[in-house]
Design a protein around this motif. Structure first.
Motif, PDB file in Angstrom:
ATOM      1  N   HIS A 161       9.166  -2.176   9.983  1.00  0.00           N
ATOM      2  CA  HIS A 161      10.584  -1.979   9.689  1.00  0.00           C
ATOM      3  C   HIS A 161      10.774  -1.632   8.207  1.00  0.00           C
ATOM      4  CE1 HIS A 161      11.722  -3.449  13.636  1.00  0.00           C
ATOM      5  NE2 HIS A 161      12.996  -3.406  13.326  1.00  0.00           N
ATOM      6  N   GLY A 162      10.010  -2.295   7.345  1.00  0.00           N
ATOM      7  CA  GLY A 162      10.136  -2.052   5.911  1.00  0.00           C
ATOM      8  C   GLY A 162       9.826  -0.624   5.513  1.00  0.00           C
ATOM      9  N   LEU A 163       8.907   0.008   6.222  1.00  0.00           N
ATOM     10  CA  LEU A 163       8.566   1.398   5.900  1.00  0.00           C
ATOM     11  C   LEU A 163       9.740   2.340   6.116  1.00  0.00           C
ATOM     12  CD1 LEU A 163       4.938   1.669   7.349  1.00  0.00           C
ATOM     13  CD2 LEU A 163       5.631   1.546   4.939  1.00  0.00           C
ATOM     14  N   LEU A 164      10.612   2.026   7.063  1.00  0.00           N
ATOM     15  CA  LEU A 164      11.811   2.847   7.243  1.00  0.00           C
ATOM     16  C   LEU A 164      12.665   2.814   5.983  1.00  0.00           C
ATOM     17  CD1 LEU A 164      12.958   1.901  10.863  1.00  0.00           C
ATOM     18  CD2 LEU A 164      11.726   3.960  10.165  1.00  0.00           C
ATOM     19  N   GLY A 165      12.822   1.624   5.410  1.00  0.00           N
ATOM     20  CA  GLY A 165      13.622   1.492   4.199  1.00  0.00           C
ATOM     21  C   GLY A 165      13.011   2.238   3.029  1.00  0.00           C
ATOM     22  N   ASN A 219       9.236  11.018   5.452  1.00  0.00           N
ATOM     23  CA  ASN A 219       9.393  10.754   6.886  1.00  0.00           C
ATOM     24  C   ASN A 219       8.505   9.607   7.334  1.00  0.00           C
ATOM     25  OD1 ASN A 219       9.704  14.044   6.717  1.00  0.00           O
ATOM     26  ND2 ASN A 219      11.123  13.108   8.163  1.00  0.00           N
ATOM     27  N   VAL A 220       8.851   9.027   8.478  1.00  0.00           N
ATOM     28  CA  VAL A 220       8.031   8.008   9.126  1.00  0.00           C
ATOM     29  C   VAL A 220       7.648   8.504  10.516  1.00  0.00           C
ATOM     30  CG1 VAL A 220       7.864   5.611   9.883  1.00  0.00           C
ATOM     31  CG2 VAL A 220       9.274   6.196   7.899  1.00  0.00           C
ATOM     32  N   VAL A 249       6.400   2.261  16.892  1.00  0.00           N
ATOM     33  CA  VAL A 249       7.561   1.863  17.681  1.00  0.00           C
ATOM     34  C   VAL A 249       8.082   0.522  17.165  1.00  0.00           C
ATOM     35  CG1 VAL A 249       8.261   1.031  19.963  1.00  0.00           C
ATOM     36  CG2 VAL A 249       7.039   3.181  19.763  1.00  0.00           C
ATOM     37  N   HIS A 250       7.177  -0.289  16.611  1.00  0.00           N
ATOM     38  CA  HIS A 250       7.591  -1.566  16.037  1.00  0.00           C
ATOM     39  C   HIS A 250       8.369  -1.417  14.733  1.00  0.00           C
ATOM     40  CE1 HIS A 250       4.432  -3.131  18.840  1.00  0.00           C
ATOM     41  NE2 HIS A 250       5.419  -3.971  19.068  1.00  0.00           N
ATOM     42  N   SER A 251       8.578  -0.193  14.268  1.00  0.00           N
ATOM     43  CA  SER A 251       9.568   0.041  13.216  1.00  0.00           C
ATOM     44  C   SER A 251      10.980  -0.082  13.774  1.00  0.00           C
ATOM     45  CB  SER A 251       9.386   1.446  12.622  1.00  0.00           C
ATOM     46  OG  SER A 251       8.147   1.587  11.974  1.00  0.00           O
ATOM     47  N   HIS A 252      11.108   0.001  15.095  1.00  0.00           N
ATOM     48  CA  HIS A 252      12.413  -0.045  15.756  1.00  0.00           C
ATOM     49  C   HIS A 252      12.550  -1.188  16.752  1.00  0.00           C
ATOM     50  CE1 HIS A 252      13.369   3.973  14.189  1.00  0.00           C
ATOM     51  NE2 HIS A 252      12.156   4.338  14.543  1.00  0.00           N
ATOM     52  N   GLU A 253      11.450  -1.572  17.366  1.00  0.00           N
ATOM     53  CA  GLU A 253      11.452  -2.595  18.413  1.00  0.00           C
ATOM     54  C   GLU A 253      10.566  -3.773  18.004  1.00  0.00           C
ATOM     55  OE1 GLU A 253      12.968  -2.805  21.291  1.00  0.00           O
ATOM     56  OE2 GLU A 253      13.749  -0.802  21.672  1.00  0.00           O
ATOM     57  N   ALA A 254      10.920  -4.955  18.419  1.00  0.00           N
ATOM     58  CA  ALA A 254      10.098  -6.137  18.151  1.00  0.00           C
ATOM     59  C   ALA A 254       9.256  -6.480  19.363  1.00  0.00           C
ATOM     60  CB  ALA A 254      10.985  -7.325  17.790  1.00  0.00           C
ATOM     61  N   SER A 255       8.152  -7.182  19.116  1.00  0.00           N
ATOM     62  CA  SER A 255       7.308  -7.717  20.181  1.00  0.00           C
ATOM     63  C   SER A 255       6.860  -9.118  19.788  1.00  0.00           C
ATOM     64  CB  SER A 255       6.069  -6.843  20.397  1.00  0.00           C
ATOM     65  OG  SER A 255       6.400  -5.606  20.978  1.00  0.00           O
ATOM     66  N   PRO A 256       6.654  -9.995  20.744  1.00  0.00           N
ATOM     67  CA  PRO A 256       6.154 -11.331  20.420  1.00  0.00           C
ATOM     68  C   PRO A 256       4.796 -11.261  19.726  1.00  0.00           C
ATOM     69  CG  PRO A 256       6.922 -11.226  22.696  1.00  0.00           C
ATOM     70  CD  PRO A 256       6.895  -9.820  22.189  1.00  0.00           C
ATOM     71  N   GLY A 258       0.812  -1.208   0.000  1.00  0.00           N
ATOM     72  CA  GLY A 258       0.000   0.000   0.000  1.00  0.00           C
ATOM     73  C   GLY A 258       0.844   1.255   0.000  1.00  0.00           C
ATOM     74  N   ALA A 259       1.870   1.289   0.834  1.00  0.00           N
ATOM     75  CA  ALA A 259       2.751   2.458   0.873  1.00  0.00           C
ATOM     76  C   ALA A 259       3.469   2.640  -0.456  1.00  0.00           C
ATOM     77  CB  ALA A 259       3.751   2.316   2.008  1.00  0.00           C
TER      78      ALA A 259
END
Length: 258
Positions: free
Chosen positions: A158-162, A179-180, A141-148, A115-116
């Protein structure tokens, strides 16, 4: 900060964060296109924000290239151009990896990443010739940190940062910034849906999901608000130079600091 008639396409804007961003843009003098899968809700939201003069609705499944292109073309035909893209549409599906259905994985990445990509591709056709534009992607925040339980969501965010960093470099010669925004947990229907799901998967109470899983790493135990994120979105859309292009801005009550 003012938008002075600039035209913003905001996806997933019939409700939640997207709707509040659209509202803030209209308040700042912008014109908005409410792009949403639910056209009835999008139409109601556009009417609420001022009707045809300031806001229109378009039906859009952001993972469908034909719908994205048609929606962007309708927006540009109505308002003359596209100055701002807020790629906000998203969903959440939680499973441990060993139980994560492949179809659900593909759906998550299709909405968040495809979509992006599709909205960016369609909107820069209008931004590049005018030598100006702002691309804003709704990360987390999940662009930088993971969660179960969130393998697909974390991967997508994370892909949106790229994508954003690439567009900062590709768009610079055309006057287009990228920007993100990375919110913490915002109390929207998307988050409300996660609370019982995570309680079940983790075997804890819903209250513990909120206090320990969602807000446990914040400095004050508070949810981020839709107003917080709308203010950041206005700041980025109205920013005058390339000083911040390629950057992600995290609004999370201190959950992630980086």
């Amino acid at each position: 900060m003012k938008l002075d008639g600039k035209v913003a396409l905001v996806t997933g804007a019939a409700s939640g964060i997207g709707h509040q961003i659209a509202r803030r843009y209209v308040e700042a003098g912008g014109r908005v296109v409410i792009a949403d899968l639910n056209i009835d809700a999008a139409t109601a939201a556009a009417k609420e924000l001022g009707g045809a003069k300031d806001a229109i609705a378009v039906a859009m499944d952001v993972s469908n290239e034909d719908q994205v292109n048609a929606g962007v073309e309708k927006a540009a035909a109505t308002f003359g151009t596209i100055d701002i893209l807020v790629s906000n549409a998203g969903i959440q599906i939680v499973h441990p990896i060993e139980e994560f259905p492949f179809a659900a994985w593909k759906k998550m990445l299709g909405i968040h990443l495809d979509g992006a990509f599709l909205c960016t591709k369609a909107c820069v056709k209008y931004m590049y010739p005018q030598k100006s534009g702002s691309l804003i992607y709704m990360g987390s925040v999940h662009s930088h940190e993971a969660s179960p339980l969130k393998s697909a969501y974390v991967t997508a965010k994370h892909g949106l940062l790229g994508l954003s960093r690439t567009m900062a470099k590709e768009g610079a010669k055309h006057g287009v910034r990228s920007n993100v925004i990375c919110p913490g947990f915002v109390r929207t229907p998307l988050v409300d849906k996660q609370i019982p799901e995570q309680a079940k998967e983790l075997g804890i109470s819903e209250d513990r999901v909120i206090k320990e899983v969602m807000l446990g790493d914040t400095v004050d135990g508070e949810f981020t608000t839709v107003d917080d994120i709308a203010d950041v979105a206005l700041f980025l859309a109205a920013f005058k130079t390339n000083a911040l292009t390629g950057q992600s801005i995290t609004a999370s009550h201190g959950w992630y600091m980086g």
